[in-house]
Motif scaffolding. Sequence first.
Motif, mmCIF file in Angstrom:
data_model
loop_
_atom_site.group_PDB
_atom_site.id
_atom_site.type_symbol
_atom_site.label_atom_id
_atom_site.label_comp_id
_atom_site.label_asym_id
_atom_site.label_seq_id
_atom_site.Cartn_x
_atom_site.Cartn_y
_atom_site.Cartn_z
ATOM 1 N N ALA A 339 0.744 -1.175 -0.074
ATOM 2 C CA ALA A 339 0.076 -0.059 0.212
ATOM 3 C C ALA A 339 0.955 1.060 0.037
ATOM 4 C CB ALA A 339 -1.047 -0.052 1.012
ATOM 5 N N VAL A 340 0.330 2.154 -0.429
ATOM 6 C CA VAL A 340 0.877 3.696 -0.630
ATOM 7 C C VAL A 340 0.241 4.530 0.504
ATOM 8 C CG1 VAL A 340 1.689 5.700 -1.833
ATOM 9 C CG2 VAL A 340 1.837 3.316 -2.838
ATOM 10 N N ASN A 341 0.808 5.082 1.201
ATOM 11 C CA ASN A 341 0.401 5.997 2.212
ATOM 12 C C ASN A 341 -0.263 7.316 1.484
ATOM 13 O OD1 ASN A 341 -0.054 7.668 4.433
ATOM 14 N ND2 ASN A 341 1.745 7.747 5.365
ATOM 15 N N LYS A 342 -1.539 7.483 1.664
ATOM 16 C CA LYS A 342 -2.227 8.612 1.217
ATOM 17 C C LYS A 342 -1.394 10.015 1.374
ATOM 18 C CE LYS A 342 -5.535 9.686 4.528
ATOM 19 N NZ LYS A 342 -7.050 9.883 5.016
ATOM 20 N N ASN A 343 -0.855 9.912 2.580
ATOM 21 C CA ASN A 343 -0.034 11.226 2.759
ATOM 22 C C ASN A 343 1.400 11.307 2.271
ATOM 23 O OD1 ASN A 343 -2.074 12.334 4.560
ATOM 24 N ND2 ASN A 343 -1.348 10.826 5.950
ATOM 25 N N THR A 344 1.696 10.315 1.134
ATOM 26 C CA THR A 344 3.177 10.391 0.816
ATOM 27 C C THR A 344 3.096 11.895 0.046
ATOM 28 O OG1 THR A 344 4.570 9.199 -0.620
ATOM 29 C CG2 THR A 344 2.326 8.988 -1.264
ATOM 30 N N ALA A 345 4.564 12.151 -0.159
ATOM 31 C CA ALA A 345 4.703 13.586 -0.747
ATOM 32 C C ALA A 345 4.983 13.177 -2.127
ATOM 33 C CB ALA A 345 6.162 14.022 -0.369
ATOM 34 N N ASP A 346 5.257 11.932 -2.465
ATOM 35 C CA ASP A 346 5.456 11.716 -3.991
ATOM 36 C C ASP A 346 4.676 10.395 -4.530
ATOM 37 O OD1 ASP A 346 6.270 11.280 -6.712
ATOM 38 O OD2 ASP A 346 8.305 12.241 -6.300
ATOM 39 N N PRO A 347 3.418 10.212 -4.555
ATOM 40 C CA PRO A 347 2.868 8.892 -5.051
ATOM 41 C C PRO A 347 3.352 8.264 -6.377
ATOM 42 C CG PRO A 347 1.397 10.847 -5.355
ATOM 43 C CD PRO A 347 2.667 11.265 -4.845
ATOM 44 N N GLU A 348 3.777 9.323 -7.316
ATOM 45 C CA GLU A 348 4.297 8.689 -8.524
ATOM 46 C C GLU A 348 5.732 7.768 -8.301
ATOM 47 O OE1 GLU A 348 3.275 8.719 -11.491
ATOM 48 O OE2 GLU A 348 1.472 10.078 -11.483
#
Length: 442
Positions: A339-348
């Motif tokens: 999973a990717v944290n929705k608060n990540t600074a860089d989802p890409e």
Amino acid sequence: MKKYKKVLAAAMALTMGLGMAGCGSSSDEPKEDADKQTNEGTEGGDDLSGTLVYWSMWNDTEPQGMVWQQIIDGFMEEHPNVKVEVQWCGRDNKKVLKPALDGGETIDIFEYPLEIDLNDYVLDLTDYVDKAYQATDGKKLSEIVLPSLLATPKSMTGLDIQPAVGYKPWMSLFMYNKAIFDEAGVTAEPKTWEELDAACAKIKEAGYVPITFDDAYASWLPGMYLAREKGQEWVQQLVNDKTGEMWKDEAVVNMAKAYEDFANKGYFDANVGGNKYPAGQQDIGSGKVAMYYNLTGLTTEVSSVTGPDFKWGGFSFPDVADGQNKCGVEDPAGCTMLAVNKNTADPELAMEFIAYALSPEMDQKMVDEAGTTPATVDTAWPASLESMKGVFESNQVALNSGADITSNPDIAPTIQENFIKLASGQITADEFVNNMAAAAAQ
């Protein structure tokens, strides 16, 4: 060990609200400064830059962890302006992840442990899985991974969005020793209860024990029988019944009598009454027993006992009545979820890393070096699981383990205790039903 203690300490501090500095990053460069570089370009023409923090459910000494280290090193080698920081949490990830996320710890990517609810922290990856990445060779990520690894995370979390991308898929199957089946003349995998009965009879006649199990997985057998009769939702209602009346249902009676019949015919190993995990697993690995209803990961867990020449098979839990047609279509299935944290600074950037981790080259490493099931359509299956590829591909409904029969902790131990007694011949089917009805009504 020092890094691991750091993870635990940070989680405890977050839980107590002490405002302790995060344990996810070991870089000397502040992450916010590194993130400013993302997608600004590099002298070498690589447009990826920045810092990612990945919290892993593996230990760095496990085969899976060692492959992940290769993935991390390879990604940073290909993208020299990207730094990936990893925290090896092991199975304590279910203890440390939530307090860390609650406290605002910088975590970009994590393996979602189902024991805790992290739905509020996952980024919806619906649009991201339909994109191509540098490691996908022009294809969309959704065209690279097995379709089940996009569908299963939704069913596992109960979310309509794309909460994660799966890898290391697994199923619960009747795992069996092909050599025993061949010697006993069992030429086809059973698809009905009658066919399973006939196969057990041949195996016993050939001098082998047909079925074993351990205490840890005992309840999965009655759970799956009931799921074939009534469906998983009914099983979930059954274990939460406070009147005891549902335990008197004809489906429960049929299940108890079916397993009583198997016990009376000597189909269960004589030690099931006292088997403590992993005793039964060792018995199938040693060639004493033909079948064990378990996760497909069993092949790896007993590899030190079986050796490299052991021939595994695995088949879907049979239909128990005519016309059900659930065998091969509805079985417990799952995966490890990235999973990717929705608060990540860089989802890409996070998705570029996930796409690299799930590329055919890296997935093949995970299969070859960690003995996992493939995650991509082009990965060669390990010899131990190759014969099960068909049942992985045919499964349409991912049930929970044991059809959720252990989901109520108040009654799960009673189900386990009474089924073990039933299968070992210590109680009758009628006594099983009466015991369970009385326990539910208390």
